[in-house]
Design an enzyme around this catalytic site. Structure first.
Site, PDB file in Angstrom:
ATOM      1  N   CYS A  69     -12.409 128.715   7.349  1.00 35.11           N
ATOM      2  CA  CYS A  69     -11.959 129.462   8.518  1.00 35.11           C
ATOM      3  C   CYS A  69     -11.561 128.547   9.679  1.00 35.11           C
ATOM      4  O   CYS A  69     -11.725 127.322   9.617  1.00 35.11           O
ATOM      5  CB  CYS A  69     -13.049 130.432   8.972  1.00 35.11           C
ATOM      6  N   ASP A 118     -23.307 136.980   9.288  1.00 41.17           N
ATOM      7  CA  ASP A 118     -23.030 135.795  10.096  1.00 41.17           C
ATOM      8  C   ASP A 118     -24.039 135.763  11.230  1.00 41.17           C
ATOM      9  O   ASP A 118     -24.745 136.728  11.502  1.00 41.17           O
ATOM     10  CB  ASP A 118     -21.588 135.854  10.641  1.00 41.17           C
TER      11      ASP A 118
HETATM   12  O1  LIG Z   1     -15.065 130.167  14.876  1.00 39.61           O
HETATM   13  C1  LIG Z   1     -14.828 130.833  15.889  1.00 39.61           C
HETATM   14  O2  LIG Z   1     -14.396 130.327  16.955  1.00 39.61           O
HETATM   15  C2  LIG Z   1     -15.016 132.327  15.867  1.00 39.61           C
HETATM   16  C3  LIG Z   1     -14.794 133.066  17.032  1.00 39.61           C
HETATM   17  C4  LIG Z   1     -14.942 134.463  16.994  1.00 39.61           C
HETATM   18  C5  LIG Z   1     -15.303 135.119  15.814  1.00 39.61           C
HETATM   19  C6  LIG Z   1     -15.532 134.390  14.649  1.00 39.61           C
HETATM   20  C7  LIG Z   1     -15.411 132.989  14.673  1.00 39.61           C
HETATM   21  N1  LIG Z   1     -15.650 132.240  13.524  1.00 39.61           N
HETATM   22  C8  LIG Z   1     -16.316 132.797  12.386  1.00 39.61           C
HETATM   23  O3  LIG Z   1     -17.682 132.336  12.365  1.00 39.61           O
HETATM   24  C9  LIG Z   1     -17.980 131.936  11.030  1.00 39.61           C
HETATM   25  C10 LIG Z   1     -19.136 130.997  10.968  1.00 39.61           C
HETATM   26  O4  LIG Z   1     -18.835 129.852  11.710  1.00 39.61           O
HETATM   27  P1  LIG Z   1     -19.693 128.490  11.509  1.00 39.61           P
HETATM   28  O5  LIG Z   1     -19.326 127.928  10.145  1.00 39.61           O
HETATM   29  O6  LIG Z   1     -21.144 128.852  11.604  1.00 39.61           O
HETATM   30  O7  LIG Z   1     -19.230 127.610  12.644  1.00 39.61           O
HETATM   31  C11 LIG Z   1     -16.663 131.374  10.563  1.00 39.61           C
HETATM   32  O8  LIG Z   1     -16.610 131.274   9.185  1.00 39.61           O
HETATM   33  C12 LIG Z   1     -15.659 132.355  11.127  1.00 39.61           C
HETATM   34  O9  LIG Z   1     -15.434 133.434  10.232  1.00 39.61           O
END
Ligand SMILES: O=C(O)c1ccccc1N[C@@H]1O[C@H](COP(=O)(O)O)[C@@H](O)[C@H]1O
Length: 234
Positions: free
Chosen positions: A19, A149
């Site tokens: 992502c 998440d």
């Molecule tokens: O990554 C971002 O900035 C974000 C902003 C708003 C909604 C979702 C976002 N990211 C999502 O969060 C997951 C987990 O992130 P991490 O790997 O723990 O940093 C990521 O996979 C996005 O789907």
């Protein structure tokens, strides 16, 4: 209330989503590493937000087998649908409080990844007034796929996978602080239908680390094979 299991049982198959993709270069990197999908973030709060024009270029360049998942938070249905069309998305990921009608309407146009925090999974989350009335009732998987998440998405915050063993919905995806070092353990504990990561795969917000992207996909695939060999007949 935990959503019902899917009406069918199929061999365990893992999807890998990378992502926070903000450039064609990084999209092709993830596709080349074997990711099933790239995430394109349109949530206004994100440091990884991508313009629809760049997203469309990415969508048309990654080829027919790579999903393009648009990430939205607190955005109206009209904005989501217009952005998804302009960006040639193949699916949408929805954060924040939305109604069942919002989700079911959206699911008429795109496959939906519905993101919940662990507290919401139990159907109990504190509404702004502080009372414990459920604000999000996880529904069955009829019109969307669940993804768990952390409360602050995109912050690299892992979930407590062991505490989720009993309540993790069959087929749900997992995000939150995943990277090459811990994704195998997460798969072993929760057997998610998909894994999704961003912070652990970057040099800086929105800029991927090629080695970590490749390692993440490899470790996830290896874990799925080792943990559930019965699902991958030789
Ligand atoms: O990554 C971002 O900035 C974000 C902003 C708003 C909604 C979702 C976002 N990211 C999502 O969060 C997951 C987990 O992130 P991490 O790997 O723990 O940093 C990521 O996979 C996005 O789907």
């Amino acid at each position: 209330m935990t959503p019902a299991s899917p009406p069918f049982t199929s061999p365990y198959s893992l999807r890998v989503k990378i992502c926070g993709t903000t450039s064609l270069h990084d999209a092709l990197l993830s596709a080349g590493a074997g990711a099933d999908a790239v995430g394109l973030i349109f949530a206004s709060i994100s440091r990884r937000r991508v313009a629809a024009e760049v997203a469309r270029e990415i969508s048309l360049a990654v080829g027919p087998a790579v999903g393009r998942v648009g990430v939205f938070m607190d955005q109206g249905l009209d904005e989501v649908l217009r952005t998804a069309e302009a960006s040639r998305l193949s699916a949408v990921q929805i954060h924040g409080e939305v109604s069942s009608l919002y989700l079911s309407t959206l699911a008429c146009y795109y496959p939906v990844l519905r993101v919940l925090r662990p507290a919401e999974l139990a159907g109990q989350s504190t509404s702004p007034g502080g009372d414990q009335t459920p604000t999000i009732q996880p529904r069955g998987l009829a019109d969307h796929t669940l993804m768990l998440d952390a409360p602050n998405p995109g912050s690299g915050q892992p979930l407590d996978w062991e505490s989720l063993r009993a309540s993790f919905p069959a087929g749900a995806w997992l995000a939150g602080g995943l990277g090459p070092e811990n994704v195998a353990r997460a798969i072993q504990v929760l057997r998610p239908g998909g894994v999704d990561a961003v912070s652990g795969l970057e040099n800086s917000p929105g800029v991927k680390n090629p080695g970590r992207v490749r390692d993440f996909v490899r470790e996830a695939r290896k874990a799925a094979l080792l943990a559930f060999p019965e699902s991958y007949p030789q």
